[in-house]
Design a protein around this motif. Structure first.
Motif, PDB file in Angstrom:
ATOM      1  N   THR A 270      14.360  -8.988 -67.714  1.00 49.82           N
ATOM      2  CA  THR A 270      13.683  -7.889 -68.399  1.00 49.82           C
ATOM      3  C   THR A 270      14.555  -6.639 -68.432  1.00 49.82           C
ATOM      4  O   THR A 270      15.401  -6.458 -67.557  1.00 49.82           O
TER       5      THR A 270
ATOM      6  N   VAL B 213       6.837 -10.484 -69.549  1.00 46.55           N
ATOM      7  CA  VAL B 213       5.487 -11.037 -69.416  1.00 46.55           C
ATOM      8  C   VAL B 213       5.073 -11.719 -70.725  1.00 46.55           C
ATOM      9  O   VAL B 213       4.519 -12.819 -70.714  1.00 46.55           O
TER      10      VAL B 213
ATOM     11  N   ASN C  16       7.654 -10.238 -56.264  1.00 50.69           N
ATOM     12  CA  ASN C  16       6.769  -9.094 -56.422  1.00 50.69           C
ATOM     13  C   ASN C  16       5.383  -9.553 -55.985  1.00 50.69           C
ATOM     14  O   ASN C  16       4.894 -10.546 -56.526  1.00 50.69           O
TER      15      ASN C  16
HETATM   16  C1  LIG Z   1       7.908  -6.061 -63.780  1.00 50.37           C
HETATM   17  C2  LIG Z   1       7.975  -7.540 -63.734  1.00 50.37           C
HETATM   18  C3  LIG Z   1       8.292  -8.275 -64.859  1.00 50.37           C
HETATM   19  C4  LIG Z   1       8.685  -7.595 -66.120  1.00 50.37           C
HETATM   20  O1  LIG Z   1       7.668  -7.368 -66.943  1.00 50.37           O
HETATM   21  P1  LIG Z   1       7.949  -6.780 -68.392  1.00 50.37           P
HETATM   22  O2  LIG Z   1       6.886  -7.447 -69.187  1.00 50.37           O
HETATM   23  O3  LIG Z   1       9.315  -7.179 -68.812  1.00 50.37           O
HETATM   24  O4  LIG Z   1       7.765  -5.315 -68.265  1.00 50.37           O
HETATM   25  C5  LIG Z   1       8.373  -9.646 -64.777  1.00 50.37           C
HETATM   26  N1  LIG Z   1       8.175 -10.269 -63.617  1.00 50.37           N
HETATM   27  C6  LIG Z   1       7.894  -9.603 -62.500  1.00 50.37           C
HETATM   28  C7  LIG Z   1       7.746 -10.342 -61.236  1.00 50.37           C
HETATM   29  C8  LIG Z   1       7.772  -8.224 -62.527  1.00 50.37           C
HETATM   30  O5  LIG Z   1       7.461  -7.572 -61.414  1.00 50.37           O
END
Ligand SMILES: *Cc1c(COP(=O)(O)O)cnc(C)c1O
Length: 358
Positions: A222, A93, A165
């Protein structure tokens, strides 16, 4: 002092939607609780990873290696890319924030599917750019034709979240290549592959392979999900050199802690064991999806470590019923609930709730 003017927060920031984190369960006597609200890995850290992190903690009086050299070397070797094509940050993120900062300003547009990852609208708005949200198809998939059609002269970045997601389906390689052929090469395309290790569908794309042939494509990954390091905050992009350099230029100095760097490097060294755990989570996911469908639920294709229940107006009531049974889910009011795949016992509790709620 008389009535002074007060500091003015930028209007884009005043209007930011809040990120809603998945709630942890409250401990209740006699009830075993499961946090299935944040798509975390249910397994505890592997011993070697824990030891590497503990060893790094011993030098916490020192700043971390700002160049993330051990991590970049390990990733470069693992992925077969030059280290200069990597940019890490405190979670993917954060890397996305840096990338958007590097490419977007007020008046620019960022195209992505919706509903998708809730960090996107916030990350875009912080830069002052405008989100262009393209509705998912009826099967909760990206509508790549509509996304291509939504690109204008003002578009700077397009984000493709695969698996998506919170809904679950993955974009196929064929679909993606046809889409990329339609995107002008001046537009950066971010392939958010946060859940790529869980994908078992046919015709799957590999963002790192796609980026090799395209000057505007970025693979974003990630350590938070399959690698089980959500609490340490480390993610990265693999991108053509000019894009990777721009992301690194916008990153916070010393962002990724030495503990996170050490844990990430150790995780890569133990990837085989981690991927066995991923296989177990995938098997559980497939078991949960089959059981839900047998119960009569219409579940979209689930390619991440979570399932989507399109509950509409019943979402809040369902989340409350799940919580009562000890399972925390992530409700999206009026739309549905995302439920992470956890340990088998927690998944069983969920299936009990869904059976009763049908
Ligand atoms: C969990 C997630 C991330 C990863 O987030 P981090 O900041 O690496 O914890 C990135 N993109 C999506 C769609 C996610 O669900």
């Amino acid at each position: 002092m008389t009535t002074a003017e007060t500091p003015q927060v930028r209007s884009a920031v005043q209007a930011l939607p809040a990120y809603v984190p998945g709630r942890p369960p409250e401990t209740r006597p006699g009830v075993t609780t499961y946090k299935l609200s944040s798509n975390e890995n249910p397994y505890p850290p592997l011993p070697g990873v824990l030891e590497a992190a503990a060893e790094a903690a011993a030098t916490m009086n020192r700043y971390p290696d700002m160049g993330c050299s051990a991590l970049y070397a390990a990733l470069a070797e693992r992925l077969g890319v030059p280290a200069g094509h990597l940019a890490a940050g405190t979670g993917s993120v954060a890397v996305l924030y840096h990338l958007l900062q590097a490419f977007c300003e007020t008046g620019d547009e960022v195209v992505y599917a919706w509903r998708s990852f809730e960090a996107y609208p916030i990350a875009v708005a912080v830069t002052g750019a405008t989100s262009v949200r393209v509705p998912l198809t009826a099967g909760a998939r990206h509508d790549l034709d509509a996304m291509a059609a939504a690109i204008t002269e003002r578009t700077r970045v397009v984000i493709v979240c695969s698996p998506n997601n919170p809904t679950g389906p993955a974009v196929t390689r064929t679909e993606l290549e046809a889409f990329l052929d339609r995107v002008p090469t001046r537009v950066v395309v971010v392939l958010d592959e946060a859940y790529r290790e869980f994908v078992r569908s046919e015709d799957v794309f590999d963002g790192v392979e796609v980026y090799r042939d395209r000057p505007n494509v970025v693979a974003m990954r990630t350590f938070a999900k399959a690698y089980g390091l959500a609490g340490f905050r480390v993610g990265y992009v693999v991108a053509p050199e000019p894009i990777a350099a721009a992301v690194r230029a916008c990153a916070l100095p010393f962002g990724v802690s030495s503990i996170a760097q050490a844990a990430a490097v150790a995780s890569l060294a133990r990837e085989d064991e981690l991927l066995e755990r991923v296989d177990a989570i995938v098997a559980e996911r497939d078991r949960v999806v089959s059981a839900l469908r047998e119960q009569g639920w219409d579940v979209p294709d689930a390619q991440g470590n979570f399932v989507w229940l399109a509950l509409g107006e019943r979402t809040g009531a369902f989340a409350a019923a799940a919580e009562e049974a000890g399972v925390m889910v992530r409700p999206f009011a009026g739309e549905g609930a995302r439920v992470s795949i956890g340990e088998p016992a927690g998944n069983d509790v969920l299936l009990g709730v869904t059976a009763a709620f049908r």
